[in-house]
Design an enzyme around this catalytic site. Structure first.
Site, mmCIF file in Angstrom:
data_model
loop_
_atom_site.group_PDB
_atom_site.id
_atom_site.type_symbol
_atom_site.label_atom_id
_atom_site.label_comp_id
_atom_site.label_asym_id
_atom_site.label_seq_id
_atom_site.Cartn_x
_atom_site.Cartn_y
_atom_site.Cartn_z
ATOM 1 N N ASP A 251 -6.524 -54.186 3.903
ATOM 2 C CA ASP A 251 -7.881 -54.432 4.402
ATOM 3 C C ASP A 251 -8.834 -53.325 3.956
ATOM 4 O O ASP A 251 -8.528 -52.138 4.075
ATOM 5 C CB ASP A 251 -7.890 -54.465 5.929
ATOM 6 C CG ASP A 251 -6.940 -55.487 6.522
ATOM 7 O OD1 ASP A 251 -5.850 -55.673 5.964
ATOM 8 O OD2 ASP A 251 -7.274 -56.067 7.564
ATOM 9 N N HIS A 253 -12.475 -54.080 4.690
ATOM 10 C CA HIS A 253 -13.424 -54.323 5.780
ATOM 11 C C HIS A 253 -14.792 -53.687 5.562
ATOM 12 O O HIS A 253 -15.318 -52.988 6.439
ATOM 13 C CB HIS A 253 -12.834 -53.844 7.102
ATOM 14 C CG HIS A 253 -12.008 -54.874 7.804
ATOM 15 N ND1 HIS A 253 -12.507 -56.094 8.180
ATOM 16 C CD2 HIS A 253 -10.700 -54.862 8.186
ATOM 17 C CE1 HIS A 253 -11.544 -56.800 8.773
ATOM 18 N NE2 HIS A 253 -10.440 -56.080 8.772
ATOM 19 N N ASP A 280 -9.298 -59.531 3.970
ATOM 20 C CA ASP A 280 -10.209 -58.789 4.844
ATOM 21 C C ASP A 280 -11.035 -57.794 4.044
ATOM 22 O O ASP A 280 -11.057 -56.593 4.310
ATOM 23 C CB ASP A 280 -9.441 -58.107 5.975
ATOM 24 C CG ASP A 280 -9.058 -59.072 7.090
ATOM 25 O OD1 ASP A 280 -9.168 -60.303 6.879
ATOM 26 O OD2 ASP A 280 -8.631 -58.621 8.160
ATOM 27 N N ASP A 283 -16.624 -57.867 6.808
ATOM 28 C CA ASP A 283 -16.739 -57.759 8.270
ATOM 29 C C ASP A 283 -16.463 -56.335 8.748
ATOM 30 O O ASP A 283 -15.802 -55.547 8.085
ATOM 31 C CB ASP A 283 -15.806 -58.740 8.994
ATOM 32 C CG ASP A 283 -16.336 -60.152 9.036
ATOM 33 O OD1 ASP A 283 -17.556 -60.325 8.839
ATOM 34 O OD2 ASP A 283 -15.539 -61.087 9.247
ATOM 35 N N ARG A 284 -16.990 -56.072 9.944
ATOM 36 C CA ARG A 284 -16.873 -54.755 10.582
ATOM 37 C C ARG A 284 -17.706 -53.710 9.848
ATOM 38 O O ARG A 284 -18.731 -53.285 10.317
ATOM 39 C CB ARG A 284 -15.409 -54.309 10.700
ATOM 40 C CG ARG A 284 -14.588 -55.075 11.705
ATOM 41 C CD ARG A 284 -15.019 -54.783 13.119
ATOM 42 N NE ARG A 284 -14.031 -55.211 14.097
ATOM 43 C CZ ARG A 284 -14.159 -55.007 15.416
ATOM 44 N NH1 ARG A 284 -15.209 -54.376 15.890
ATOM 45 N NH2 ARG A 284 -13.233 -55.448 16.249
ATOM 46 N N ASN A 312 -7.715 -63.198 7.315
ATOM 47 C CA ASN A 312 -8.255 -63.983 8.433
ATOM 48 C C ASN A 312 -9.761 -63.783 8.595
ATOM 49 O O ASN A 312 -10.446 -64.608 9.208
ATOM 50 C CB ASN A 312 -7.532 -63.644 9.738
ATOM 51 C CG ASN A 312 -7.725 -62.202 10.155
ATOM 52 O OD1 ASN A 312 -7.396 -61.279 9.403
ATOM 53 N ND2 ASN A 312 -8.241 -61.978 11.345
ATOM 54 N N HIS A 313 -10.314 -62.708 8.023
ATOM 55 C CA HIS A 313 -11.763 -62.490 8.113
ATOM 56 C C HIS A 313 -12.542 -63.161 6.994
ATOM 57 O O HIS A 313 -13.773 -63.087 6.993
ATOM 58 C CB HIS A 313 -12.078 -60.991 8.164
ATOM 59 C CG HIS A 313 -12.001 -60.433 9.542
ATOM 60 N ND1 HIS A 313 -13.095 -60.311 10.366
ATOM 61 C CD2 HIS A 313 -10.943 -59.990 10.257
ATOM 62 C CE1 HIS A 313 -12.719 -59.799 11.522
ATOM 63 N NE2 HIS A 313 -11.416 -59.601 11.482
ATOM 64 N N HIS A 361 -1.462 -61.865 3.826
ATOM 65 C CA HIS A 361 -2.286 -61.027 4.691
ATOM 66 C C HIS A 361 -1.667 -60.740 6.055
ATOM 67 O O HIS A 361 -1.617 -59.598 6.498
ATOM 68 C CB HIS A 361 -3.668 -61.652 4.895
ATOM 69 C CG HIS A 361 -4.561 -60.806 5.745
ATOM 70 N ND1 HIS A 361 -5.122 -59.633 5.287
ATOM 71 C CD2 HIS A 361 -4.955 -60.929 7.043
ATOM 72 C CE1 HIS A 361 -5.823 -59.075 6.255
ATOM 73 N NE2 HIS A 361 -5.749 -59.836 7.327
ATOM 74 N N ARG A 409 -2.595 -61.401 19.541
ATOM 75 C CA ARG A 409 -3.943 -61.767 19.102
ATOM 76 C C ARG A 409 -4.407 -63.105 19.668
ATOM 77 O O ARG A 409 -5.579 -63.440 19.589
ATOM 78 C CB ARG A 409 -3.996 -61.845 17.578
ATOM 79 C CG ARG A 409 -3.685 -60.542 16.878
ATOM 80 C CD ARG A 409 -3.672 -60.741 15.370
ATOM 81 N NE ARG A 409 -3.204 -59.573 14.661
ATOM 82 C CZ ARG A 409 -3.982 -58.611 14.178
ATOM 83 N NH1 ARG A 409 -5.282 -58.687 14.370
ATOM 84 N NH2 ARG A 409 -3.475 -57.579 13.525
ATOM 85 N N HIS A 436 -3.527 -56.498 7.662
ATOM 86 C CA HIS A 436 -3.916 -57.117 8.936
ATOM 87 C C HIS A 436 -3.912 -56.184 10.140
ATOM 88 O O HIS A 436 -4.509 -56.516 11.161
ATOM 89 C CB HIS A 436 -2.977 -58.311 9.185
ATOM 90 C CG HIS A 436 -3.409 -59.284 10.237
ATOM 91 N ND1 HIS A 436 -4.706 -59.732 10.375
ATOM 92 C CD2 HIS A 436 -2.710 -59.933 11.201
ATOM 93 C CE1 HIS A 436 -4.766 -60.606 11.368
ATOM 94 N NE2 HIS A 436 -3.575 -60.739 11.885
#
Length: 509
Positions: A251, A253, A280, A283-284, A312-313, A361, A409, A436
């Site tokens: 990730d 991010h 990923d 995001d964030r 997943n993002h 992922h 989760r 992840h």
């Protein structure tokens, strides 16, 4: 009110589990639990959320009837993105004390984290019945109601056979003005533009200075990357020569300055220096546009040597909550946000390196018997479903004990060492690589050495204090070699700066 743990006092249900009057031992237990709660609250404020969960758990063991402790632990789980655990804790808080407003807040936060806005609205409404004059609650309720109305309106307008955005874009309608002072692709408006290595390196330096490239070039990068991704299978087989190397990153991010650091440490992508970024990308972090355009540009230039997998993002729901959609609209426009959504649906789901190492992922599956051919057969061009192989490979996590468990989760499953070993043996593989999850050292070797997590966003969200890492393989033996690194300085732009105030207030750093 919804963002901090409860500091003082006890809920009406916090005396003893059976309602008996306190004895000396009970009083000691309450005192110890209060001390643990205070320590946990401070740990939460210091952003050590995993430790806070452990301390709240110890306090709950001493006073299992205390709704506050469950709600506080739910808040820590939300920060760790363990939304399933947060939902369970928030529900326990409500069960212990149906009038405890923060129980509903926490459950709403967890549902929002999973993109379940309607469920969150139900909890805000229930809380408002108990506390109709709470101003912060009224604000959250109104914001959530507006979001649900927006979703309903958009669903009503949707048509089943919409023309893809990629087919509606006319690059010739985006002339590059003489006043544009950023990097330019080779070519001209009349002849067309061509992506080159010089353009990409100039673009990265432009991004470093917090500038954007012209929309004409940005749209062309996404369109060309999408066309390449469309031609990729759901499971990509990658051949690494015996004398060659290959780098796997986890990730990122939206942490663009850490991406630059990876390239400084390990070299820019090339035919001799291939990469796989394992989902990923966005995001964030608030430099997600810079990250994804950089990776897509390298993907276009080096289609056989720059690989990208879906995380997943890379989904519409996550992008709306965690800032990417807002960032794209702020830096470019809504059309580009939709184009990215389409591109993400074409990202491959997994890569198999030299027939020995599977990289995906999230993790493995809720049943045995899944084969690589099953992964190849997944129809991936869609938003991730809430169950099934595609969902699980994007969301699942390893666990220490054998067998399978519900995911912390709330999506996917937790899978044990025996599950990993059976899967690898059945498919003739020697290693599973996944991402992840934040790891303190940037990576973690689990499941007797057969499962490795790699996470490449150091000091995740400017608050976790973790290192980043990447894995380097040599084709001759396919043994993993790890490089770790600290976070790089970046401009003073907070994580999730482009998320709505409603979402950002809940999930921001």
């Amino acid at each position: 009110m919804a963002e901090t743990p409860e500091a003082n006092g006890a809920s009406p249900s916090s005396s003893t589990e059976n309602g008996a009057t306190s004895s000396s031992s009970t009083a000691n237990g309450l005192s110890d639990a209060e001390q643990l709660k205070n320590e946990a609250n401070q740990t939460f404020k210091d952003k050590h959320f995993t430790k806070a969960v452990d301390l709240y758990t110890q306090a709950i063991e001493l006073t299992p009837g205390n709704a506050i402790l469950y709600a506080n632990r739910a808040a820590a789980h939300v920060r760790l993105e363990n939304y399933g655990s947060a939902l369970a804790d928030a529900t326990s808080a409500i069960d212990k004390d149906p009038k405890y407003i923060k129980g509903y807040y926490r459950r709403a936060d967890a549902n929002l984290g999973l993109g379940k806005v309607r469920n969150a609205l139900n909890d805000f409404r229930r809380a408002a019945k108990e506390h109709p004059r709470d101003p912060d609650l009224r604000k959250k309720l109104e914001q959530c109601e507006r979001e649900v109305k927006r979703l309903r309106f958009k669903e009503a307008l949707a048509t089943p056979n919409e023309v893809p955005v990629a087919q509606q874009i006319d690059l010739s309608s985006m002339p590059v003005e003489d006043s544009y002072d950023g990097p330019r692709m080779e070519g001209s408006e009349e002849e067309g533009y061509r992506l080159t290595r010089d353009f990409i390196t100039a673009m990265m330096e432009h991004f470093r200075r917090q500038k954007t490239i012209h929309k004409r070039f940005a749209f062309q990068i996404i369109l060309e990357a999408t066309e390449l991704l469309r031609k990729s299978p759901s499971l990509v087989d990658v051949a690494i020569p015996a004398q060659g190397g290959f780098t796997v990153c986890g990730d990122v991010h939206g942490q663009f300055y850490d991406l630059l650091h990876i390239f400084e440490l390990n070299g820019l992508p090339s035919e001799e220096n291939p990469y796989l970024f394992n989902g990923d990308f966005v995001d964030r972090g608030s430099f997600s546009v810079e990250v994804i355009l950089t990776l897509m540009a390298w993907r276009v230039l080096l289609p056989k040597h720059m690989h990208m997998a879906r995380g997943n993002h890379e989904s519409k729901g996550m992008n709306k909550i965690y800032g990417f959609e807002g960032e794209v609209k702020a830096k470019y426009n809504a059309t580009m946000a939709e184009l990215f959504r389409e591109a993400f649906c074409w990202l491959p789901l997994a890569h198999c390196l030299n027939g020995k190492v599977l990289v995906l992922h999230g993790g493995l599956f809720s049943r045995d018997g899944v084969t690589l051919d099953d992964l190849r057969a997944i129809d991936r061009c869609r938003e991730p479903p809430e169950e099934g192989l595609m969902c699980e490979l994007l969301w699942s996590d390893p666990q220490a004990q054998d067998g399978r468990s519900p995911s912390k989760r709330g999506v996917g499953v937790a899978f044990g060492p025996d599950v990993t070993q059976r899967f690898l043996e059945a498919n003739g593989l020697q290693l599973l690589i996944r991402s992840h999850e934040v790891k303190e050292e940037g990576y973690e070797v689990e499941h007797n050495g057969y499962c490795i997590t790699v996470f490449s966003a150091p000091n995740y969200c400017d608050q976790m204090g973790n290192k980043g890492a990447f894995i380097r393989f040599k084709g001759a033996d396919m043994a993993p070699n790890f490089t770790t690194y600290p976070a790089s300085p970046h401009p003073n732009v907070r994580p999730m700066a482009y998320a709505s105030s409603f979402m950002g207030g809940i999930f921001g750093g």
